[in-house]
Every structure is written in structure tokens, then in C-alpha cells.
Design an enzyme around this catalytic site. Sequence first.
Site, PDB file in Angstrom:
ATOM      1  N   ILE A 142      44.749  31.283  48.027  1.00  0.00           N
ATOM      2  CA  ILE A 142      45.691  31.906  48.944  1.00  0.00           C
ATOM      3  C   ILE A 142      45.663  33.410  48.681  1.00  0.00           C
ATOM      4  O   ILE A 142      45.288  33.848  47.591  1.00  0.00           O
ATOM      5  CB  ILE A 142      47.130  31.350  48.816  1.00  0.00           C
ATOM      6  CG1 ILE A 142      47.683  31.532  47.402  1.00  0.00           C
ATOM      7  CG2 ILE A 142      47.197  29.903  49.233  1.00  0.00           C
ATOM      8  CD1 ILE A 142      49.128  31.089  47.265  1.00  0.00           C
ATOM      9  N   ASP A 143      46.040  34.173  49.680  1.00  0.00           N
ATOM     10  CA  ASP A 143      45.964  35.623  49.573  1.00  0.00           C
ATOM     11  C   ASP A 143      46.816  36.134  48.411  1.00  0.00           C
ATOM     12  O   ASP A 143      47.833  35.533  48.052  1.00  0.00           O
ATOM     13  CB  ASP A 143      46.449  36.287  50.862  1.00  0.00           C
ATOM     14  CG  ASP A 143      45.605  35.912  52.063  1.00  0.00           C
ATOM     15  OD1 ASP A 143      44.445  35.518  51.860  1.00  0.00           O
ATOM     16  OD2 ASP A 143      46.122  36.005  53.195  1.00  0.00           O
ATOM     17  N   ARG A 144      46.404  37.250  47.871  1.00  0.00           N
ATOM     18  CA  ARG A 144      47.124  37.858  46.750  1.00  0.00           C
ATOM     19  C   ARG A 144      48.600  38.113  47.087  1.00  0.00           C
ATOM     20  O   ARG A 144      49.480  37.881  46.263  1.00  0.00           O
ATOM     21  CB  ARG A 144      46.442  39.175  46.373  1.00  0.00           C
ATOM     22  CG  ARG A 144      47.125  39.926  45.239  1.00  0.00           C
ATOM     23  CD  ARG A 144      46.332  41.182  44.910  1.00  0.00           C
ATOM     24  NE  ARG A 144      47.006  41.969  43.887  1.00  0.00           N
ATOM     25  CZ  ARG A 144      46.532  43.104  43.393  1.00  0.00           C
ATOM     26  NH1 ARG A 144      45.368  43.574  43.839  1.00  0.00           N
ATOM     27  NH2 ARG A 144      47.185  43.766  42.468  1.00  0.00           N
TER      28      ARG A 144
END
Length: 314
Positions: A142-144
Site C-alpha cells: 500500500i502507498d506510503r
Amino acid sequence: MTYKILSSSIIYINEDMINQRIDNFLKKKFKNIPKSMIYRIIRTGKIRINKKRIKPNYKLKIGDNLKVPSIKIFIEEKKCFYINNYEKKLLNNILYEDNYLLIINKPSGIAVHGGSGINFGVIEYFRSIRPLDKFLELVHRIDRDTSGILILAKKRTSLISMHQQIREKKIKKEYIALVHGLWPHNLKKISEPLLKVCLKNKQKKMFINNNGKISETYFKIKKQYSCTTLMSIFPKTGRTHQIRAHTSHVGHPILFDQRYGNSNLDQIIKNKINSTRLLLHAFSVDFVHPSSSNILHIEAPLDMNVRNFLQNLV
């Protein structure tokens, strides 16, 4: 740029390593080594299994004796995150763990793995504090800046099972997002192909493009405020930045999305409430356990800052 010498080593192949191609195994184990170098040392016979030369497509077998030579590698200096910074944020956010899986509620701002200017992420942290675990890999990413559920596999069999469920679209995920504007009640599905483009600043961005990959996202309104809408979002495909790109495409970007958002609208909200984190959260996941075959439902609660933020909205 700096460099270091990786000393020669012998790796004994166990059950969590078998059935992988030797080139893929080395690329995963030595992420700082360029792929071209890995193929060169295999081709020149410097990589040996059971004292014999092998080809890149050789599949590892249990009991194999893998010899890796000394290698000089160059390392790009990156922003450093220390282990102590992760201690409280990650260990206190474990949602589920057994001998097969580790599931955490990842805080916003922490990368899932090293790269893109940092040398430490969630997977590196858990590997560092659990050196006796023979296998630990990310099931997905998942995105940062996105918070919420992140699944790690503790066995190769678990990783294979989870990846098969992902390919067959058997894993159901729900995200929660706060978007700008009043979301239309009749807009319940977006099916727009997404094409990944590398920008000049080395960032990747997804664009709606007929040459892109099929992408499908479903939406349900949870609550509408005066100028924002709280959404439940159910991605059916797992493209990079899929939710962020789809919501932005229809004119309702997620709040504080620096890549796909609307900075002018963000500033209006920021002036009222002091928060700038991306308001996208991986809230729940349903899947079949890789060992017991039971269906698991895991939820990740929103952090207190986001809950307070929502309570102050009108």
C-alpha cells in the site's frame, strides 16, 4: 554514492526457499545488486549450487548448497529511518499473527519497503527484529501515505496461497476515504483503464488511458458533509494508485493527496483543521486462511487523529 563488499556466503536451501528460480531468488535476497550483475555472475559460473555451475532458470531444491561469491556493490545514500522510530508505531499496531501470517495496521507516512529515497520500511523493520524468522515477505503493498491493513507472509506456502487469491480476486478489501465535494449518489462504479507513466522527477503516476490496464472500483457513500464526502471504497483490481486516480478523474480527489489531489481545495480545509495526511485508509480485508481454510475478516481502526478530524467536520 558509496559502496560496500558483500562477503562470500553459503546458503542452505530450506523448504521456504524451494521451487524458486535461482535468478529470482537472488534478486529478492540481494535487492541492492543490479539485475545485470546477478545474471553475469550466474553466467560466468561464480554462483555455484552443490559445487556445480547452473543456469538462471534452475529451480532450487531442498538441501541445495548455494555458494555466493564476494560482491562489490554501490549504494545510493538515502534518508535514514532508525529502528527505534518504528518500535511504537508498528509493534503496537499488530492486528493478527500466527505461524503463517502477520497483519498490521500500517500508519500513514511509513513505507512498506525501502526505496524511493529511504532505506528502511515495514518489511526491513520486521526482518531486523526477527532474525530467526527464515521467511518474511510482503503479500501486497500500500502507498506510503495510505494507512491501514498490510499483510506479511511468514511462510512461502502462505505467500503462494495469498497471491493465488489475489489473482483470482478472492480477497475482498474495503478502504475508507474522505474526498472533496459531494459525491453523486448514482456514481457507484468507475471502470477506467489506468496507464503508468514515469515523470521527469522519477515519480510514477497513473493516467486514464485506453492503452492502460483494466481497473475497477466500487463506491458507497458513508456520510456527506458540507463540502466533503466520507466514502467506503471497494477495489476489484489492484492497480497502483487505483483509488486515488479514479476519484481524481471524476473530480472528487482524496483530501491531501499531493500527487492526484487539488491543493487549492486542500488549503481551504487545512485552514480550518490542522491536518495534512492523505485521508485514505485500508479498513478491512476478507480472505481464506492459507492453512486452516477458514475465512478471516480483519479490521484496522482509524487512528485517533483521523477520528478527531472527522468529528470536527461540518
